[in-house]
Write a protein that holds these residues in place. Structure first.
Motif, PDB file in Angstrom:
ATOM      1  N   SER A  65       0.968  -1.203   0.143  1.00 12.38           N
ATOM      2  CA  SER A  65      -0.096  -0.128   0.005  1.00 12.38           C
ATOM      3  C   SER A  65       1.025   1.341   0.016  1.00 12.38           C
ATOM      4  O   SER A  65       0.425   2.528  -0.462  1.00 12.38           O
ATOM      5  CB  SER A  65      -0.807   0.007   1.240  1.00 12.38           C
ATOM      6  N   GLY A  66       1.932   1.254   0.514  1.00 12.61           N
ATOM      7  CA  GLY A  66       2.861   2.245   0.595  1.00 12.61           C
ATOM      8  C   GLY A  66       4.071   2.335  -0.688  1.00 12.61           C
ATOM      9  O   GLY A  66       3.762   2.901  -1.524  1.00 12.61           O
ATOM     10  N   ALA A  67       4.991   1.422  -0.450  1.00 13.15           N
ATOM     11  CA  ALA A  67       6.055   1.461  -1.296  1.00 13.15           C
ATOM     12  C   ALA A  67       5.625   1.253  -2.724  1.00 13.15           C
ATOM     13  O   ALA A  67       6.156   1.997  -3.710  1.00 13.15           O
ATOM     14  CB  ALA A  67       7.226   0.659  -0.772  1.00 13.15           C
ATOM     15  N   ILE A  68       5.066   0.239  -3.145  1.00 10.65           N
ATOM     16  CA  ILE A  68       4.808  -0.205  -4.489  1.00 10.65           C
ATOM     17  C   ILE A  68       3.710   0.797  -5.127  1.00 10.65           C
ATOM     18  O   ILE A  68       4.148   1.229  -6.205  1.00 10.65           O
ATOM     19  CB  ILE A  68       4.088  -1.512  -4.527  1.00 10.65           C
ATOM     20  N   THR A  69       2.754   1.369  -4.489  1.00 13.14           N
ATOM     21  CA  THR A  69       1.930   2.429  -4.856  1.00 13.14           C
ATOM     22  C   THR A  69       2.651   3.705  -5.367  1.00 13.14           C
ATOM     23  O   THR A  69       2.349   4.158  -6.366  1.00 13.14           O
ATOM     24  CB  THR A  69       0.671   2.649  -3.974  1.00 13.14           C
ATOM     25  N   ILE A  70       3.744   4.082  -4.394  1.00 15.71           N
ATOM     26  CA  ILE A  70       4.494   5.439  -4.474  1.00 15.71           C
ATOM     27  C   ILE A  70       5.188   4.990  -6.094  1.00 15.71           C
ATOM     28  O   ILE A  70       5.263   5.920  -6.711  1.00 15.71           O
ATOM     29  CB  ILE A  70       5.354   5.653  -3.403  1.00 15.71           C
ATOM     30  N   ILE A  71       6.015   3.772  -6.093  1.00  9.76           N
ATOM     31  CA  ILE A  71       6.722   3.553  -7.124  1.00  9.76           C
ATOM     32  C   ILE A  71       5.902   3.574  -8.272  1.00  9.76           C
ATOM     33  O   ILE A  71       6.310   4.032  -9.359  1.00  9.76           O
ATOM     34  CB  ILE A  71       7.383   2.268  -6.913  1.00  9.76           C
ATOM     35  N   MET A  72       4.559   3.048  -8.506  1.00 13.42           N
ATOM     36  CA  MET A  72       3.836   3.232  -9.330  1.00 13.42           C
ATOM     37  C   MET A  72       3.352   4.337  -9.981  1.00 13.42           C
ATOM     38  O   MET A  72       3.423   4.770 -11.039  1.00 13.42           O
ATOM     39  CB  MET A  72       2.508   2.310  -9.205  1.00 13.42           C
ATOM     40  N   LEU A  73       3.050   5.194  -8.884  1.00 14.09           N
ATOM     41  CA  LEU A  73       2.728   6.422  -9.293  1.00 14.09           C
ATOM     42  C   LEU A  73       3.882   7.433  -9.878  1.00 14.09           C
ATOM     43  O   LEU A  73       3.692   8.109 -10.613  1.00 14.09           O
ATOM     44  CB  LEU A  73       2.172   7.343  -7.966  1.00 14.09           C
ATOM     45  N   PHE A  74       5.161   7.272  -9.225  1.00 20.11           N
ATOM     46  CA  PHE A  74       6.237   7.951  -9.657  1.00 20.11           C
ATOM     47  C   PHE A  74       6.582   7.461 -11.120  1.00 20.11           C
ATOM     48  O   PHE A  74       6.899   8.212 -12.256  1.00 20.11           O
ATOM     49  CB  PHE A  74       7.513   7.684  -8.957  1.00 20.11           C
ATOM     50  N   GLY A  75       6.342   6.011 -11.434  1.00 18.02           N
ATOM     51  CA  GLY A  75       6.540   5.642 -12.929  1.00 18.02           C
ATOM     52  C   GLY A  75       5.377   6.118 -13.832  1.00 18.02           C
ATOM     53  O   GLY A  75       5.732   6.774 -14.930  1.00 18.02           O
ATOM     54  N   ILE A  76       4.181   6.448 -13.392  1.00 18.56           N
ATOM     55  CA  ILE A  76       3.179   7.270 -14.084  1.00 18.56           C
ATOM     56  C   ILE A  76       3.587   8.439 -14.432  1.00 18.56           C
ATOM     57  O   ILE A  76       3.711   9.064 -15.445  1.00 18.56           O
ATOM     58  CB  ILE A  76       1.911   6.999 -13.490  1.00 18.56           C
ATOM     59  N   MET A  77       4.099   9.342 -13.411  1.00 12.83           N
ATOM     60  CA  MET A  77       4.475  10.746 -13.556  1.00 12.83           C
ATOM     61  C   MET A  77       5.509  10.823 -14.416  1.00 12.83           C
ATOM     62  O   MET A  77       5.856  11.945 -15.076  1.00 12.83           O
ATOM     63  CB  MET A  77       4.529  11.209 -12.217  1.00 12.83           C
ATOM     64  N   LEU A  78       6.491  10.064 -14.163  1.00 10.75           N
ATOM     65  CA  LEU A  78       7.910  10.170 -14.918  1.00 10.75           C
ATOM     66  C   LEU A  78       7.980   9.615 -16.405  1.00 10.75           C
ATOM     67  O   LEU A  78       9.042   9.957 -17.078  1.00 10.75           O
ATOM     68  CB  LEU A  78       9.039   9.735 -14.074  1.00 10.75           C
ATOM     69  N   THR A  79       6.947   9.098 -16.659  1.00  5.89           N
ATOM     70  CA  THR A  79       6.898   8.408 -17.991  1.00  5.89           C
ATOM     71  C   THR A  79       6.287   9.320 -19.150  1.00  5.89           C
ATOM     72  O   THR A  79       5.300   9.984 -18.809  1.00  5.89           O
ATOM     73  CB  THR A  79       6.682   7.162 -18.204  1.00  5.89           C
ATOM     74  N   LYS A  80       6.528   9.418 -20.385  1.00  6.45           N
ATOM     75  CA  LYS A  80       5.707  10.265 -21.104  1.00  6.45           C
ATOM     76  C   LYS A  80       4.669   9.113 -21.811  1.00  6.45           C
ATOM     77  O   LYS A  80       4.734   8.217 -22.251  1.00  6.45           O
ATOM     78  CB  LYS A  80       6.604  10.728 -22.587  1.00  6.45           C
TER      79      LYS A  80
END
Length: 174
Positions: A65-80
């Motif tokens: 709920s914490g780390a994996i979700t944050i990584i997924m959100l960063f991946g979404i925000m940092l990719t075009k």
């Protein structure tokens, strides 16, 4: 028939987990999908608490709920990407998906109901963190270490791929 509080909480958590999973598959925006996935992760942690596996529930909350979700959100925000909705699924595909879900639920229910639950488990609630540690570092030490090596290789691969993309971007600017 009288329902216990534990049974009612189980049904609520199971419904939230199922609803989160179905919403994750049916929503069109990626960020909304991640939020639905968080609901599923948290409700599964609640199910772990009902099973007296508090350590696993805490790990579920911290890691998934914490780390994996944050990584997924960063991946979404940092990719075009263009955050466009997916093409509409045809009606017959939706019915096929719904039929598959109900078929899976029926097979799972039948399989679980066929298991004989003879006696009450004893000793599972006592020092479950210690029991997990003993099993992890004695019986399952090789898979545990192989998983750490696999994660290290994935990390090194991600760094190499990111470095190549950065070098290609610098070369194209010049």
């Amino acid at each position: 028939m009288m329902f216990s509080g534990e049974y009612i909480i189980f049904l609520c958590l199971a419904l939230v987990a199922l609803a989160g999973g179905i919403l994750m598959l049916s929503l069109s925006k990626v960020v909304h999908m991640v939020v639905a996935l968080v609901f599923t992760f948290v409700s599964i942690a609640g199910l772990y608490v009902l099973l007296s596996a508090e350590f696993v529930a805490a790990v579920q909350i911290l890691i998934y709920s914490g780390a994996i979700t944050i990584i997924m959100l960063f991946g979404i925000m940092l990719t075009k990407h263009n955050d466009q909705t997916f093409p509409h699924i045809k009606r017959w595909k939706k019915l096929l998906i719904l039929l598959s879900i109900f078929l899976f639920a029926a097979v799972t229910f039948r399989s679980i109901s066929a298991v004989p639950f003879d006696g009450q488990a004893t000793g599972l609630h006592e020092e479950n963190t210690k029991q997990i540690g003993i099993e992890l570092y004695s019986t399952f030490i090789i898979p545990f270490e192989l998983t750490s090596v696999l994660l290290l290789v994935a990390l090194i691969g991600a760094i190499i791929l990111a470095k190549k993309d950065d070098e290609e971007a610098n070369e194209s600017e010049q």
